[in-house]
Design a protein around this motif. Structure first.
Motif, short mmCIF file in Angstrom:
data_model
loop_
_atom_site.label_atom_id
_atom_site.label_comp_id
_atom_site.label_asym_id
_atom_site.label_seq_id
_atom_site.Cartn_x
_atom_site.Cartn_y
_atom_site.Cartn_z
N VAL A 41 31.41 -55.53 10.18
CA VAL A 41 32.19 -56.48 10.60
C VAL A 41 33.86 -55.68 10.28
CG1 VAL A 41 33.34 -58.55 10.06
CG2 VAL A 41 30.74 -58.54 10.29
N PRO A 42 34.68 -55.61 10.80
CA PRO A 42 35.82 -54.91 10.68
C PRO A 42 36.82 -55.94 10.04
CG PRO A 42 35.91 -55.30 13.07
CD PRO A 42 34.48 -55.90 12.45
N ILE A 43 37.93 -55.36 9.02
CA ILE A 43 38.61 -56.21 8.56
C ILE A 43 40.18 -55.58 8.65
CG2 ILE A 43 39.58 -57.10 6.17
CD1 ILE A 43 37.00 -57.83 5.38
N SER A 44 41.05 -56.52 9.28
CA SER A 44 42.25 -55.77 9.52
C SER A 44 43.51 -56.72 8.57
CB SER A 44 42.79 -55.88 10.67
OG SER A 44 43.87 -55.04 10.85
N LEU A 45 44.16 -56.14 7.61
CA LEU A 45 45.14 -57.09 6.62
C LEU A 45 46.52 -56.46 6.87
CD1 LEU A 45 42.51 -56.82 3.74
CD2 LEU A 45 43.36 -58.90 4.69
N GLY A 46 47.29 -57.11 6.24
CA GLY A 46 48.77 -56.47 6.24
C GLY A 46 49.86 -57.62 6.61
N ASP A 47 49.19 -58.65 7.44
CA ASP A 47 50.31 -59.62 7.67
C ASP A 47 50.15 -60.89 6.68
OD1 ASP A 47 51.66 -58.29 9.45
OD2 ASP A 47 50.38 -58.72 11.11
N SER A 48 51.08 -61.75 6.67
CA SER A 48 50.87 -62.97 5.96
C SER A 48 51.64 -64.11 6.88
CB SER A 48 51.67 -62.73 4.82
OG SER A 48 52.67 -62.51 5.09
N SER A 53 55.61 -61.27 26.51
CA SER A 53 55.03 -62.53 26.53
C SER A 53 53.59 -62.59 26.21
CB SER A 53 55.61 -63.23 27.79
OG SER A 53 54.48 -63.03 28.90
N PRO A 54 53.24 -63.92 25.65
CA PRO A 54 51.63 -63.89 25.22
C PRO A 54 50.67 -63.64 26.55
CG PRO A 54 52.81 -65.49 24.18
CD PRO A 54 53.87 -64.81 24.94
N ASP A 55 51.22 -64.16 27.72
CA ASP A 55 50.26 -64.11 28.86
C ASP A 55 50.32 -62.65 29.36
OD1 ASP A 55 50.07 -66.75 29.13
OD2 ASP A 55 52.11 -66.88 30.20
N VAL A 56 51.19 -61.73 29.28
CA VAL A 56 51.20 -60.36 29.62
C VAL A 56 50.24 -59.64 28.70
CG1 VAL A 56 52.34 -58.21 29.80
CG2 VAL A 56 53.35 -60.30 30.71
N ILE A 57 50.41 -59.84 27.36
CA ILE A 57 49.52 -59.46 26.38
C ILE A 57 47.94 -59.64 26.40
CG2 ILE A 57 48.78 -59.71 23.70
CD1 ILE A 57 51.76 -59.92 23.16
N ARG A 58 47.67 -60.96 27.00
CA ARG A 58 46.27 -61.32 27.26
C ARG A 58 45.65 -60.25 28.29
NH1 ARG A 58 45.72 -66.56 24.86
NH2 ARG A 58 47.70 -67.93 24.94
N GLU A 59 46.57 -59.84 28.89
CA GLU A 59 45.93 -58.96 30.26
C GLU A 59 45.86 -57.52 29.52
OE1 GLU A 59 45.16 -60.20 32.97
OE2 GLU A 59 45.85 -62.18 32.05
N MET A 60 46.35 -57.23 28.60
CA MET A 60 46.28 -55.72 28.11
C MET A 60 44.98 -55.55 27.27
SD MET A 60 50.08 -55.84 26.30
CE MET A 60 50.32 -54.14 25.51
N GLY A 61 44.77 -53.96 27.41
CA GLY A 61 43.50 -53.94 26.59
C GLY A 61 43.87 -53.80 25.25
N LEU A 62 43.29 -54.62 24.29
CA LEU A 62 43.81 -54.52 22.84
C LEU A 62 42.67 -53.83 22.10
CD1 LEU A 62 45.24 -58.24 22.92
CD2 LEU A 62 46.49 -56.17 23.01
N THR A 63 42.44 -52.77 22.05
CA THR A 63 41.40 -51.98 21.30
C THR A 63 42.49 -51.49 20.19
OG1 THR A 63 40.40 -50.94 23.19
CG2 THR A 63 40.02 -50.07 21.05
N PRO A 64 41.76 -51.89 18.84
CA PRO A 64 42.38 -51.59 17.59
C PRO A 64 42.51 -50.02 17.42
CG PRO A 64 40.65 -53.20 17.21
CD PRO A 64 40.44 -52.67 18.62
N LYS A 65 43.74 -49.84 16.67
CA LYS A 65 43.80 -48.58 16.36
C LYS A 65 43.15 -48.03 15.38
CE LYS A 65 48.14 -48.31 19.08
NZ LYS A 65 48.17 -49.65 19.03
N ALA A 66 43.07 -48.97 14.04
CA ALA A 66 42.55 -48.83 12.96
C ALA A 66 42.28 -50.21 12.39
CB ALA A 66 43.84 -48.28 11.98
N VAL A 67 41.25 -50.09 11.32
CA VAL A 67 40.98 -51.32 10.43
C VAL A 67 41.08 -50.85 8.82
CG1 VAL A 67 39.21 -51.56 11.89
CG2 VAL A 67 38.55 -50.34 9.85
N THR A 68 41.59 -52.05 8.19
CA THR A 68 41.77 -51.91 6.92
C THR A 68 40.38 -51.38 6.01
OG1 THR A 68 43.45 -53.48 6.85
CG2 THR A 68 42.79 -52.87 4.89
N ALA A 69 39.42 -52.30 6.38
CA ALA A 69 38.03 -52.20 5.42
C ALA A 69 37.03 -52.73 6.66
CB ALA A 69 38.01 -52.89 4.39
#
Lengths: 416, 231
Positions: free
Chosen positions: A98-105, A222-238
């Motif tokens: 299970v990947p975990i990505s942290l950094g925002d709050s 806009s969120p709608d455009v983003i939904r269409e994008m391929g959102l492959t993570p570049k990195a994970v925190t842990a």
């Protein structure tokens, strides 16, 4: 008969004896209570994460990795690249990852990106799973599931909007991509309660217009455009890993630690938790020492009571002596008396403990996530009680020796 | 017949620490079954003499024979045991353990005296008989000692001194807490019992009017010399 007379003598002084016993009982209840909370806190702490065999992150220290990946304290020094993550995930020993990505709050709470598998594999308190108290686990890109404390502190309900801030304690916010609360988790007593959970893709999505930690000026997708994008993570925190067989844990840990492409660290959560407890557990030990002093104080109080009763009981001792009791018999009677008081006090303390536990258990669980099991007295508690009785006998030796000397000097003649 | 129940010979004692008080008893004895009244003012050394006889203090020299045994030669524990076996003690007042029942109080000396205990077949029945003989109500055995009147307490103390028939009864002004009528009744009962059991009685008092009932009346000065030097 002597024992019965000693009991009768105690009953005759019911008020002072009762107060002494009460003091001992309360001190013993306090001591056992602190001990209970201490072990409860320790096991709750150790149960913060269970069912996870390894935690992987960028190379740092074991405690540091544990702190930021599980307790959301501090920050990762570095991330793990998506390629490395996939490499590890593909290893045959890995049952699940299970990947975990942290950094925002969000406000004072951390935002954690993960996959739905997190809800399946994250276990606490000996294998308990996370439960959704309200709503559902996110099914939209901009859905979020929040922990119980987040909901309670910020007063959020299902359907409320959330705007995630970039970084921690930051004023720059991901205003363009607001989230919606889809579910609220039940209280766990773990750091999950204070976490805002979003999907891995969402973490990527809100950073679409960002580069090197800052928003590209003027750019807003806009969120709608983003939904269409391929959102492959570049990195994970842990990443949390479960292995196929426990026997492979160490082999996998070694393989990750020696991963050639990138400096990584794999830790056993249990071992790291123990290490961390060694640091935070000192305060608990100090608390225990203080409550032990309270028990000692109560016993010294008993000693004072026995001392002050000696004068009024001179007559009683003279009668015993006249009847042929040896001074040693007088001494043993006083010690016996003290042991009876200590024993009754200690047992009553145990009763107080159970009454207190019964009342406090649901409250502690609900407000602190601290689970104190109500079970038959442990061997350790029985030793404490035995110790109190022995200590009672020991402190009573001083007044008993004085009574011994008095009864030798007085014989059977007391001028009162 | 055996020798005297009590025989003090050439006994001397001085209080440790309390400088200037010493007691010497050249010779004093009580025969079996004899009742003796020992008269003396307070401070005449009566209490010291009783302590010597009971063995709670040891003479500096001399012998204290009780039933033919020199208790001055016994160890502390053995003296306590000997006292339990051979002497019944009655105090001036506050004789009883207030928190115990009458039965507890009467049976108490038997706890420390196995031989005396063996002489009593059925201790509880024996205690009840003694109480009846001493004019106490039959249901008194289970009563708490603190609930009794002073006169009743003194009679329970007599029962306790008599149980198991020790050869010697020591009574330290047992009637001083009683009024004149009760005194007479108390002594009647006490004498009736000592006569039945052929028990020797040494009673200490400052009241010479009691003397008529005793076999022998002795002034403290006749048997003992006390010395007081101002330190």
């Amino acid at each position: 008969m002597i024992f019965r007379l000693a009991l009768a003598s105690l009953f005759a002084r019911a008020l002072t004896v009762g107060m002494t016993i009460l003091a001992i009982a309360l001190s013993v209840a306090l001591f056992l209570g602190v001990e209970k909370i201490r072990t409860g806190a320790k096991s709750s702490f150790a149960d913060t994460i269970s069912g996870t065999d390894l935690i992987v992150g960028a190379r740092s220290g074991a405690v540091q990795l544990l702190l930021y990946s599980v307790f959301r304290i501090g920050n990762a020094t570095n991330n793990v690249t998506w390629e490395s993550y996939l490499d590890i995930a593909a290893r045959p020993e890995v049952d699940w990852i299970v990947p975990i990505s942290l950094g925002d709050s969000h406000r004072q709470f951390r935002v954690m990106g993960t996959t739905p598998a997190f809800f399946e594999h994250y276990k606490y308190r000996q294998g308990r799973s996370l439960e959704v108290a309200e709503g559902v686990i996110m099914d939209d890109l901009f859905d979020t599931v929040i922990g119980a404390d987040v909901a309670a502190t910020l007063g959020y309900g299902v359907g409320d909007p959330i705007i995630v801030a970039h970084g921690l304690a930051s004023f720059t916010q991901h205003k363009d991509q607001p989230f919606r609360v889809s579910g609220i988790l039940a209280k766990t007593g773990t750091p999950v309660d204070r976490t805002v959970i979003v999907s891995m893709e969402a973490i990527e999505a809100i950073h679409v217009d960002w580069q090197s930690g800052a928003q590209v000026p003027g750019q807003s997708t806009s969120p709608d455009v983003i939904r269409e994008m391929g959102l492959t993570p570049k990195a994970v925190t842990a990443a949390l890993i479960g292995v196929e067989s426990p026997l492979q844990t160490f082999a996998l840990q070694r393989a990750i630690n020696e991963y050639p492409e990138e400096p990584l660290l794999a830790i056993l959560p249990g071992v790291a938790l123990q290490e961390l407890w060694g640091i935070v557990g000192i305060a608990e030990t100090a608390l225990l020492a203080v409550s032990a002093m309270v028990v000692v104080t109560a016993l010294i109080g008993m000693m004072a009571t026995i001392f002050s009763s000696l004068n009024e009981r001179r007559r009683e001792m003279a009668i015993f002596r006249a009847m042929g009791a040896r001074p040693f018999t007088i001494l043993s009677m006083l010690v016996l008396e003290a042991m009876v008081m200590a024993a009754v006090g200690a047992l009553l303390g145990l009763v107080f403990l159970y009454i207190g536990l019964t009342i406090a258990q649901p409250v502690l669980d609900a407000s602190f996530g601290l689970w104190l099991p109500i079970e038959t007295p442990t061997l350790r508690e029985l030793w404490v009680i035995t110790g109190v009785i022995c200590a009672g006998a020991i402190v009573s030796l001083l007044p008993a020796l004085r009574a011994y000397r008095m009864s030798v000097a007085d014989g059977m003649m007391v001028r009162t | 017949m055996a020798g005297p129940v009590l025989d003090l010979c050439d006994v001397s004692y001085h209080w440790p620490g309390r400088a200037g008080f010493a007691l010497t008893v050249p010779s004093f004895h009580i025969a079996k079954g004899e009742t003796v009244l020992l008269l003396g003012e307070s401070g005449s050394g009566k209490s010291t003499l009783l302590s010597l006889i009971c063995g709670t203090i040891l003479p500096d020299r001399g012998t204290v024979n009780i039933a033919g045994r020199n208790i001055a030669a016994l160890s502390g524990g053995a003296r306590d045991r000997f006292r339990a076996e051979h002497i019944g003690v009655i105090f001036q007042q506050f004789n009883l353990l207030p928190f115990g029942s009458v039965a507890d109080n009467i049976l108490l000396p038997l706890r420390f005296a196995p031989a005396r205990r063996k002489r009593v077949q059925d201790a509880a029945a024996n205690a009840a008989d003694l109480c009846t003989a001493l004019g106490l109500p039959a249901d008194i055995m289970t009563a708490k000692a603190s609930a009794l009147s002073v006169g009743q307490q003194q009679r329970v103390a007599v029962a306790r001194a008599l149980i198991g028939q020790p050869p010697l009864i020591i009574a330290d002004e047992p009637t001083s807490a009683l009024d004149a009528n009760s005194q007479a009744a108390f002594l009647d009962l006490l004498f009736a019992q000592t006569r039945t059991n052929e028990t020797s009685l040494l009673m200490v008092s400052h009241d010479p009017r009691l003397g008529a009932r005793f076999d022998r009346v002795i002034q403290m000065e006749e048997i003992a010399q006390t010395e007081r030097t101002v330190a």
